[in-house]
Structure formats: C-alpha cells, structure tokens
Design an enzyme around this catalytic site. Structure first.
Site, mmCIF file in Angstrom:
data_model
loop_
_atom_site.group_PDB
_atom_site.id
_atom_site.type_symbol
_atom_site.label_atom_id
_atom_site.label_comp_id
_atom_site.label_asym_id
_atom_site.label_seq_id
_atom_site.Cartn_x
_atom_site.Cartn_y
_atom_site.Cartn_z
ATOM 1 N N ARG A 155 42.291 107.063 -1.392
ATOM 2 C CA ARG A 155 42.582 105.678 -1.807
ATOM 3 C C ARG A 155 41.302 104.895 -2.103
ATOM 4 O O ARG A 155 41.150 104.297 -3.177
ATOM 5 C CB ARG A 155 43.377 104.978 -0.690
ATOM 6 C CG ARG A 155 44.776 105.520 -0.515
ATOM 7 C CD ARG A 155 45.394 105.019 0.771
ATOM 8 N NE ARG A 155 44.799 105.636 1.924
ATOM 9 C CZ ARG A 155 45.434 106.447 2.775
ATOM 10 N NH1 ARG A 155 46.714 106.687 2.633
ATOM 11 N NH2 ARG A 155 44.800 106.988 3.802
ATOM 12 N N ARG A 176 38.529 117.723 -0.700
ATOM 13 C CA ARG A 176 38.956 119.088 -0.346
ATOM 14 C C ARG A 176 39.666 119.743 -1.523
ATOM 15 O O ARG A 176 39.506 120.928 -1.780
ATOM 16 C CB ARG A 176 39.883 119.045 0.874
ATOM 17 C CG ARG A 176 39.136 118.741 2.142
ATOM 18 C CD ARG A 176 40.083 118.574 3.295
ATOM 19 N NE ARG A 176 41.021 117.481 3.079
ATOM 20 C CZ ARG A 176 41.777 116.950 4.022
ATOM 21 N NH1 ARG A 176 41.708 117.425 5.249
ATOM 22 N NH2 ARG A 176 42.585 115.940 3.774
ATOM 23 N N ILE A 234 30.446 103.928 3.610
ATOM 24 C CA ILE A 234 31.470 103.020 4.145
ATOM 25 C C ILE A 234 32.519 103.823 4.914
ATOM 26 O O ILE A 234 33.570 103.282 5.267
ATOM 27 C CB ILE A 234 32.157 102.173 3.039
ATOM 28 C CG1 ILE A 234 32.775 103.068 1.950
ATOM 29 C CG2 ILE A 234 31.201 101.172 2.425
ATOM 30 C CD1 ILE A 234 34.131 103.565 2.202
ATOM 31 N N ALA A 235 32.234 105.110 5.159
ATOM 32 C CA ALA A 235 33.239 105.987 5.781
ATOM 33 C C ALA A 235 33.187 105.854 7.305
ATOM 34 O O ALA A 235 33.841 104.968 7.887
ATOM 35 C CB ALA A 235 33.009 107.420 5.329
ATOM 36 N N ARG A 236 32.400 106.690 7.934
ATOM 37 C CA ARG A 236 32.145 106.629 9.374
ATOM 38 C C ARG A 236 30.711 107.078 9.597
ATOM 39 O O ARG A 236 30.243 108.019 8.929
ATOM 40 C CB ARG A 236 33.089 107.548 10.150
ATOM 41 C CG ARG A 236 34.484 107.004 10.333
ATOM 42 C CD ARG A 236 34.526 105.810 11.307
ATOM 43 N NE ARG A 236 35.867 105.336 11.525
ATOM 44 C CZ ARG A 236 36.499 104.415 10.784
ATOM 45 N NH1 ARG A 236 35.870 103.858 9.763
ATOM 46 N NH2 ARG A 236 37.720 104.031 11.081
ATOM 47 N N GLU A 265 27.910 103.535 16.858
ATOM 48 C CA GLU A 265 28.278 102.105 16.898
ATOM 49 C C GLU A 265 28.615 101.680 18.318
ATOM 50 O O GLU A 265 29.264 102.435 19.034
ATOM 51 C CB GLU A 265 29.493 101.865 15.982
ATOM 52 C CG GLU A 265 29.127 101.971 14.530
ATOM 53 C CD GLU A 265 30.303 101.721 13.579
ATOM 54 O OE1 GLU A 265 31.302 101.114 14.008
ATOM 55 O OE2 GLU A 265 30.205 102.139 12.432
ATOM 56 N N HIS A 283 29.993 97.111 10.027
ATOM 57 C CA HIS A 283 31.345 97.669 9.865
ATOM 58 C C HIS A 283 32.340 96.581 9.412
ATOM 59 O O HIS A 283 33.317 96.283 10.108
ATOM 60 C CB HIS A 283 31.822 98.331 11.174
ATOM 61 C CG HIS A 283 32.887 99.366 10.960
ATOM 62 N ND1 HIS A 283 33.018 100.481 11.748
ATOM 63 C CD2 HIS A 283 33.884 99.449 10.038
ATOM 64 C CE1 HIS A 283 34.058 101.197 11.333
ATOM 65 N NE2 HIS A 283 34.595 100.592 10.291
ATOM 66 N N ILE A 284 32.073 96.025 8.236
ATOM 67 C CA ILE A 284 32.890 94.913 7.734
ATOM 68 C C ILE A 284 33.682 95.293 6.479
ATOM 69 O O ILE A 284 34.096 94.419 5.718
ATOM 70 C CB ILE A 284 32.023 93.659 7.442
ATOM 71 C CG1 ILE A 284 30.932 93.962 6.402
ATOM 72 C CG2 ILE A 284 31.417 93.106 8.723
ATOM 73 C CD1 ILE A 284 30.256 92.710 5.832
ATOM 74 N N GLY A 285 33.886 96.586 6.275
ATOM 75 C CA GLY A 285 34.571 97.033 5.054
ATOM 76 C C GLY A 285 35.851 96.276 4.758
ATOM 77 O O GLY A 285 36.110 95.862 3.627
#
Ligand code: NAP
Ligand code: GLV
Length: 323
Positions: A155, A176, A234-236, A265, A283-285
């Site tokens: 997404r 994948r 912006i993932a982890r 974090e 972490h403000i995505g």
C-alpha cells in the site's frame, strides 16, 4: 458489559462510541509499558494499544481475560501474534487509512535531505539570511527525473510511486512477488534487490519488520548504493543495520538519509544525531489529525465488531477467528 482498556491518550468521540455500545472503558494515557498493561488491563477483554507498546508472550500470559488486541498502526511487529493466536486472541491493525499520510512523510524526508532544507533552516535561524549565494553551502541534489527504488511495494510503497510520477522519475521496486497488475499504471519495474540498490538515486524502505526483513539493509547492501544516493526509511528501524548506516554516512559512502524509524526506538544512534546529511523524525509517518482520527475509528470498529460477534474488519490473524 465488556471491559476495554485503551493504553494511550485517545479521541473522546471514539471512547464515547465504545461506551454507547455498553462497554466499560478505561483510558490510561501513560500506559506505554508492560508494567502499566499488566497493572491496568489485567481484567480487560479488549486492549487498544499504541504501536510503541510491546505485547510479548509473557504479557499475554498475564492478561487472562484478553480476547482482542487492536493495534494503532499497520505494523504489528510489537505484538507476539503467534502467542496471541495460540490463546485465540484476535489481533487487528490499521491498514489503508494511514497509507497516504505515510507516503507524504517519505516524500517530505526525501525532499528535505535532497534539498538540505533542515540545514538551511537551521543556518538561517542561527546566522540570519546572509544573502543569495551562487555556489552556496546549501547546494543539494536534483529530484526531478531521477531514479527511485522502492523496497516493499504494498500500500505505502505504491502510494510513494504514484507521487514519483509527478517528479518524472524512473521507478524500480522490489517485493517478495512481482506486481505486473500495477506496473503500467505506476510506471514501475520489478528489480532484484542488488540491482535496485545500485541503480537508484533514492532508496525508500516500505517493508514490514519480520525475521526476513531484519537488517535487510546492512553493510553489504549499503556498499551497492551510489555515493550520491539517499536512503529513506519509513518502515521499521531494525530493517536497517543502524550502526552500518551511521558508518556509511560518516564516511560519505552514501550522500544522506531521511529516517522516521530507528533500530532501538525511542533511542537514536548518537552518531546519526551529529550528522548534517541526515534528517530525523520521531516516527511520525501517520501523524496527521485526520489520519490519527481514522486510525482510532478503525481500531474501535474492530473492537465493536468483535463484541457484536462479527469478524473484525482488519484482522491480522484470521486463524484465531476460526479456532
Ligand atoms: P503492505 O501493504 O503489507 O506492504 C508491504 C510490502 O512489503 C509488500 O509489497 C511485501 O511484499 C513487502 N515485503 C514483505 N516482506 C518482504 C521481504 N522479505 N522482502 C521484500 N519485500 C517484502 O504494508 P504497508 O501498509 O505498505 O506498510 C508497510 C510497513 O510500513 C508497515 O508494516 C509498517 O512497519 C511501516 N509503516 C510505518 C509508518 C511510520 O509511521 N513510519 C506508518 C505506516 C507503516 P509482497 O507484496 O510481495 O507480499
Ligand atoms: C506505523 O509505524 C504503523 O505501522 O502504522
């Protein structure tokens, strides 16, 4: 009457929806750690949690009444989903509603690093506007017409690609499985990881954190990147080996990075804090008012559906529903 524990500051209108349906709701604004969950939610059947709250196997074992965990985030790496499933506890998340806000943030970081926005702003505040300079210290890199490599093409990855069209970019992606059904619309081409890394001017990470994606980007992958490339995460945080990234940035092996997430974090690698070629956000995505309201509403929709005996709309572990 079922007990619902909300472990974060929350929107009153969503608390009201739960109460109106007859549930007993407690809100624990400072409920961000394991001790608080065990203390305040030991008799709760439903838990609404921020993604910063880790729900591990031990916590699950201590919450005897628990039937559903509604995570305020799309990523569920903070929850031991397998342990929850074994206990038939449903886990829900908040996909879709945060996609566009997070894609915007990825672009904000990309542009901020490429055009040195934060450095320029800080210099102006510190020194004043020293006058227009032709060869200035704030020269950055072009974005328009460049190549973007998106790793994780779900997404959010696809929403980022949609914006890249307006910047006349070539878009490469890795996931994948190839996605031929969207390639034409998004002008994107499936590319093996090493090739994507070596061909891209901007590499954007949009994968979930799993055992397969932990340190997906390490010393070796960074060495494939161009010296003038920019990495956006912006993932982890743990998708990137932060130590290796800090080294690559310090040694000028890549040009810069825009990071919304961090390996440990809320700690941030101290070297990253000192580097001018890095833009850091906490972490403000998904952090817009509209998006956070939608996330809250979706979490509550999930809890309400469950208590009505219906399958929650964004269930992560359908196995637990069928058990
Ligand atoms: P999504 O729709 O599920 O997309 C995830 C993509 O990652 C899919 O294309 C998937 O590939 C790919 N992927 C998974 N494992 C992979 C692997 N081992 N190697 C390569 N690709 C892999 O998820 P989303 O809604 O876009 O969200 C993605 C992640 O963004 C979330 O899980 C969350 O961690 C993070 N996020 C962060 C923020 C923030 O505030 N910074 C906000 C929202 C989300 P397939 O399509 O082939 O399965
Ligand atoms: C944010 O990080 C999310 O996973 O929603």
């Amino acid at each position: 009457m079922s007990k619902v524990a909300i472990m974060t500051k929350f929107f009153p209108e969503e608390v009201a929806r739960l109460c109106a349906a007859g549930h007993l709701v407690t809100v624990h604004e400072e409920g961000g750690d394991k001790a608080a969950v065990v203390k305040y939610a030991s008799d709760a059947e439903a838990l609404v949690i921020p993604l910063s709250l880790r729900i591990d196997v031990d916590t699950i074992a201590r919450l005897a009444a628990l039937k559903i965990i509604a995570n305020l985030g799309v990523g569920v790496d903070n929850i031991d989903v397998a342990a929850a499933t074994r206990r038939k506890i449903l886990v829900t998340n908040t996909p879709d509603v945060l996609t566009e806000a997070t894609a915007d943030l990825a672009w904000a970081l990309l542009l901020a690093v490429a055009r040195r926005i934060v450095e320029a702003d800080q210099d102006l505040r510190r020194e004043g506007f020293l006058g227009w300079t032709f060869i200035s210290k704030h020269l950055g890199v072009d974005v328009y017409g460049k190549t973007m490599g998106i790793i994780g093409f779900g997404r959010i990855g696809q929403a980022i690609a949609r914006r890249a069209k307006g910047f006349g970019m070539t878009v490469l992606y890795h996931a994948r499985t190839p996605k031929p059904e969207v390639e034409e619309e998004l002008g994107a081409r499936f590319t093996p990881l090493a090739e994507l890394l070596s061909a891209s001017d901007f590499v954007v990470l949009c994968v979930p954190l799993t055992s397969d994606t932990r340190h997906l980007i390490g010393e070796r992958e960074l060495s494939f990147m161009k010296r003038d490339a920019i990495l956006v995460n912006i993932a982890r945080g743990p998708v990137v080996d932060e130590e290796a990234l800090a080294r690559a940035l310090k040694e000028g092996r890549i040009l810069g990075a825009g990071l919304d997430v961090f390996e440990h974090e809320p700690q941030v690698h101290p070297d990253l804090l000192l580097l001018p070629n890095v833009v850091l956000t906490p972490h403000i995505g998904s952090a817009t008012w509209t998006t956070r309201r939608r996330m809250a509403a979706l979490a509550v929709d999930n809890v309400l559906a469950f208590f009505r005996g219906e399958r929650p709309p964004t269930l992560v572990n359908p196995e637990a529903w069928l058990m």
